[in-house]
Write a protein that holds these residues in place. Structure first.
Motif, short mmCIF file in Angstrom:
data_model
loop_
_atom_site.label_atom_id
_atom_site.label_comp_id
_atom_site.label_asym_id
_atom_site.label_seq_id
_atom_site.Cartn_x
_atom_site.Cartn_y
_atom_site.Cartn_z
N ILE A 178 31.54 32.60 32.70
CA ILE A 178 32.67 32.01 33.42
C ILE A 178 33.29 30.91 32.56
N PRO B 7 40.41 27.94 36.21
CA PRO B 7 40.52 28.96 37.26
C PRO B 7 41.56 30.05 37.02
N VAL C 107 33.72 36.55 34.77
CA VAL C 107 34.61 36.04 35.83
C VAL C 107 35.94 35.77 35.13
N GLU D 95 38.99 34.98 36.78
CA GLU D 95 39.84 33.99 37.45
C GLU D 95 39.25 33.67 38.81
N TYR D 96 39.60 32.52 39.35
CA TYR D 96 39.15 32.17 40.70
C TYR D 96 40.15 31.23 41.36
N GLU E 278 40.29 31.25 45.38
CA GLU E 278 39.03 31.06 46.13
C GLU E 278 39.20 29.91 47.13
N THR F 178 32.30 27.14 44.99
CA THR F 178 33.18 28.22 44.52
C THR F 178 32.62 28.85 43.26
N SER G 207 29.70 30.97 44.10
CA SER G 207 30.07 32.21 44.80
C SER G 207 30.62 33.27 43.85
N VAL G 208 31.53 32.86 42.95
CA VAL G 208 32.11 33.89 42.07
C VAL G 208 31.05 34.40 41.10
N ARG H 15 28.65 36.93 42.89
CA ARG H 15 29.21 38.29 42.98
C ARG H 15 29.01 39.04 41.67
N LYS H 16 29.18 38.35 40.55
CA LYS H 16 29.00 39.02 39.25
C LYS H 16 27.54 39.33 39.00
#
Ligand SMILES: C=CC1=C(C)c2cc3[nH]c(cc4nc(cc5[nH]c(cc1n2)c(C)c5CCC(=O)O)C(CCC(=O)O)=C4C)c(C)c3C=C
Ligand SMILES: [Fe+2]
Ligand SMILES: [Fe+2]
Length: 318
Positions: free
Chosen positions: A115, A119, A149, A151-152, A155, A305, A308-309, A312-313
């Motif tokens: 990451i 963002p 990741v 982008e976020y 979120e 945040t 969380s991202v 998921r990955k």
């Protein structure tokens, strides 16, 4: 019974950030890397060195990055069964992304998530960090399965955290004046040519800005968008720049401003100098009061945040 598929090396979590000089002596090397072989004149070197001198002689970015990584890893490890190991790699200074990748290979990491502490996706930012991972792997003749990741910027934790910053900034003014406060949401400028190249950066920024303004309950006439920190190169950069934007708002009679940069996730020179010193100076000349709430840094909503991202990955790799 233990899960035999995940008993060897931990899963790597690579956090990447821009990088910043740890002393003024680092400035020539740091700038040479950012400017990628283009000559930096003595005048530009002196000007930027002086900016860093005024914010304490070094970049606070490495320290904020380490704090963000520690907080995120605590939350992520609590959510994920597999053992994780964090790595930090910078794009423009120590510890370099390529070195972090070598360390991961030395540790026997075979799967990882990565990451960027930014963002919004752009071919001139996030894509360049990801290319450095690939360069690190090929330099070391290694392979790691990476999940990126990209982008976020939409979120909810990120949006809510920045909406809270907007509200904090407005609350810094006396109650009777708050209706007259204008909010400027901003991010780092990039050369205008990215628009012709179909880069998503500008659209993503505008999307974040709209979500943050809505979450903060701002009227449409109560906020506006500005770019900031354009590079010193002859080509046109996305605008308006913060300085001209302040002039424009002043012309419309606005005297109270809250400045919230939405593309940076920690306090560093582009905020501490470009807003807190340069833009403050312009605002004072124009008779405006400018309030700049702290950057996200280790705000729990922002850390949540990131966790969380990344979670998921991690799930996509398992
Ligand atoms: C979205 C893109 C960029 C982000 C985010 C960004 C953050 C960032 N930048 C600095 C410090 C400097 N940036 C400089 C130049 C520069 N920055 C970007 C893009 C982003 N920077 C570009 C495209 C350029 C131009 C590079 C070139 O080829 O000239 C510089 C150099 C001096 C200058 O040109 O102004 C500095 C210093 C920080 C600390 C930062 C934080 C995350
Ligand atoms: Fe930059
Ligand atoms: Fe910059």
């Amino acid at each position: 019974m233990t899960d035999s598929t995940h008993t060897e090396a931990p899963l790597g979590v690579l956090f990447m950030a821009y990088g910043g000089p740890e002393s003024l002596e680092d400035m020539p090397g740091y700038l040479a890397d950012i400017r990628a072989g283009r000559v930096t004149t003595q005048a530009v070197l002196d000007e930027i060195t002086n900016n860093y001198r005024q914010i304490g002689g070094k970049s606070p970015l490495p320290e904020f990055t380490r704090a963000q990584v520690e907080a995120t890893m605590q939350e992520l490890q609590a959510r994920v069964q597999r053992p994780l190991k964090a790595y930090i790699g910078m794009r423009h200074w120590n510890p370099w992304i390529e070195d972090a990748v070598r360390e991961m290979l030395d540790d026997g990491i075979t799967q990882a998530v990565a990451i960027v502490l930014a963002p919004h996706y752009s071919s001139m930012s996030v894509a360049k960090y990801q290319k450095k991972i690939k360069a690190g792997l090929s330099m070391n003749h290694g392979h790691i399965d990476f999940e990126f990741v990209n982008e976020y910027h939409t979120e909810s934790g990120y949006v809510t955290a920045l909406a809270n910053r907007v509200r904090e900034g407005i609350a810094a003014f006396p109650e009777g004046e708050r209706d007259d406060v204008h909010v400027i949401l901003s991010a780092h400028s990039l050369p205008v040519r990215i628009l012709r190249e179909g880069d998503p950066y500008a659209d993503q920024l505008h999307e974040s800005a709209r979500l943050i303004a809505a979450a903060a309950g701002l009227r449409d006439d109560q906020w506006s968008w500005s770019y900031q920190s354009a590079g010193r190169s002859p080509e046109p950069w996305l605008g308006p720049q913060l300085d001209e934007h302040l002039h424009d708002l002043s012309g419309k009679g606005i005297r109270k401003v809250v400045s919230v940069p939405v593309g940076f996730v920690s306090d560093h020179v582009e905020i501490l100098f470009d807003i807190d010193i340069a833009a403050q100076e312009t605002a004072a000349e124009l008779g405006m009061t400018l309030v700049r709430p702290p950057a996200l840094n280790t705000d729990p909503l922002f850390i949540g945040t990131l966790a969380s991202v990344l979670e998921r990955k991690v799930a996509a790799l398992s």
